[in-house]
Design a protein around this motif. Sequence first.
Motif, PDB file in Angstrom:
ATOM      1  N   PRO A  29       1.037  -1.295   0.074  1.00 40.06           N
ATOM      2  CA  PRO A  29      -0.061   0.201   0.114  1.00 40.06           C
ATOM      3  C   PRO A  29       0.901   1.333  -0.034  1.00 40.06           C
ATOM      4  O   PRO A  29       2.055   1.259   0.623  1.00 40.06           O
ATOM      5  N   LYS A  30       0.245   2.319  -0.355  1.00 39.24           N
ATOM      6  CA  LYS A  30       0.969   3.537  -0.725  1.00 39.24           C
ATOM      7  C   LYS A  30       0.703   4.733   0.372  1.00 39.24           C
ATOM      8  O   LYS A  30       1.438   5.554   0.609  1.00 39.24           O
ATOM      9  N   SER A  31      -0.281   4.319   1.140  1.00 42.05           N
ATOM     10  CA  SER A  31      -0.514   5.163   2.295  1.00 42.05           C
ATOM     11  C   SER A  31      -1.132   4.160   3.283  1.00 42.05           C
ATOM     12  O   SER A  31      -1.503   3.167   3.378  1.00 42.05           O
ATOM     13  N   LEU A  32      -0.965   4.919   4.629  1.00 45.82           N
ATOM     14  CA  LEU A  32      -1.586   4.236   5.780  1.00 45.82           C
ATOM     15  C   LEU A  32      -3.197   3.994   5.600  1.00 45.82           C
ATOM     16  O   LEU A  32      -3.665   2.759   5.865  1.00 45.82           O
ATOM     17  N   SER A  33      -4.000   4.824   4.974  1.00 46.78           N
ATOM     18  CA  SER A  33      -5.399   4.457   4.730  1.00 46.78           C
ATOM     19  C   SER A  33      -5.387   3.133   3.914  1.00 46.78           C
ATOM     20  O   SER A  33      -6.344   2.406   4.026  1.00 46.78           O
ATOM     21  N   ALA A  34      -4.708   3.221   2.787  1.00 42.16           N
ATOM     22  CA  ALA A  34      -4.575   2.011   1.900  1.00 42.16           C
ATOM     23  C   ALA A  34      -4.220   0.833   2.399  1.00 42.16           C
ATOM     24  O   ALA A  34      -4.721  -0.170   2.103  1.00 42.16           O
ATOM     25  N   TRP A  35      -3.308   0.902   3.538  1.00 44.52           N
ATOM     26  CA  TRP A  35      -2.956  -0.444   4.292  1.00 44.52           C
ATOM     27  C   TRP A  35      -3.880  -0.683   5.167  1.00 44.52           C
ATOM     28  O   TRP A  35      -4.134  -1.854   5.193  1.00 44.52           O
ATOM     29  N   ILE A  36      -4.804   0.063   5.830  1.00 42.88           N
ATOM     30  CA  ILE A  36      -6.010  -0.226   6.637  1.00 42.88           C
ATOM     31  C   ILE A  36      -6.843  -0.993   5.795  1.00 42.88           C
ATOM     32  O   ILE A  36      -7.508  -1.743   5.976  1.00 42.88           O
ATOM     33  N   THR A  37      -7.184  -0.352   4.427  1.00 42.48           N
ATOM     34  CA  THR A  37      -8.249  -0.891   3.727  1.00 42.48           C
ATOM     35  C   THR A  37      -7.854  -2.294   3.177  1.00 42.48           C
ATOM     36  O   THR A  37      -8.614  -3.350   3.283  1.00 42.48           O
ATOM     37  N   GLN A  38      -6.324  -2.660   2.931  1.00 43.29           N
ATOM     38  CA  GLN A  38      -6.137  -3.869   2.639  1.00 43.29           C
ATOM     39  C   GLN A  38      -6.141  -4.815   3.719  1.00 43.29           C
ATOM     40  O   GLN A  38      -6.637  -6.042   3.461  1.00 43.29           O
ATOM     41  N   GLN A  39      -6.005  -4.292   5.087  1.00 42.29           N
ATOM     42  CA  GLN A  39      -5.980  -4.934   6.299  1.00 42.29           C
ATOM     43  C   GLN A  39      -7.593  -5.596   6.357  1.00 42.29           C
ATOM     44  O   GLN A  39      -7.539  -6.730   6.725  1.00 42.29           O
ATOM     45  N   LYS A  40      -8.248  -4.502   6.243  1.00 37.55           N
ATOM     46  CA  LYS A  40      -9.626  -5.080   6.278  1.00 37.55           C
ATOM     47  C   LYS A  40     -10.103  -6.005   5.307  1.00 37.55           C
ATOM     48  O   LYS A  40     -10.926  -6.845   5.653  1.00 37.55           O
ATOM     49  N   GLY A  41      -9.688  -5.727   4.224  1.00 36.09           N
ATOM     50  CA  GLY A  41     -10.190  -6.751   3.046  1.00 36.09           C
ATOM     51  C   GLY A  41      -9.615  -8.153   3.345  1.00 36.09           C
ATOM     52  O   GLY A  41     -10.282  -8.957   2.890  1.00 36.09           O
ATOM     53  N   SER A  42      -8.424  -8.260   3.861  1.00 37.91           N
ATOM     54  CA  SER A  42      -7.901  -9.522   3.877  1.00 37.91           C
ATOM     55  C   SER A  42      -8.222 -10.370   5.458  1.00 37.91           C
ATOM     56  O   SER A  42      -7.806 -11.235   5.643  1.00 37.91           O
TER      57      SER A  42
END
Length: 171
Positions: free
Chosen positions: A154-167
């Motif tokens: 992920p390129k940002s913290l919010s993208a990382w959080i979204t990725q973590q929620k998705g997985s």
Amino acid sequence: MPKPESFPIEKIFVPTKQKKAIKPETVAEVAESIMEIGQQAPISVRLDGDRLVLVEGLHRLEACKALGETTILGVLVPAELAQHKPQLAERPEVEAERLKMARLKQLRLEKEAAEAATSALRGVSATEAPRTRPAKGVRDNPKASMGRTAKSAPKSLSAWITQQKGSGGRY
């Protein structure tokens, strides 16, 4: 500063706005402290006609009421001072603490960003290395593609959080 004096508790009016800020656990702690060492800091009151209006010291006042006291130690402040009482943020020690906490937060975010960049670089170098055999399940599943199995960093913290929620991961 005016000299502290004793005021009758039943003559002190507490504005409704202040009554909403009462925290029972704080009142209990203050009452316990008053029982052990006595009232150390006087409350502040102002005159409004023939009644006294509480300016500062709500929890001390409530603690004394809970202990059955009939009087409380306080100082009489002029109405002008009561209206212009210093805000919490204007106190230098509070402002210094706020700045310290903001700096610590900034340092933590910088550290997390550096760690994320380091792990992303490690991930890129690992994907560039040729694989001798395909990832588990890819060989068996013809619908699986490399794009689906390998996740990009992920390129940002919010993208990382979204990725973590998705997985289903914890963040």
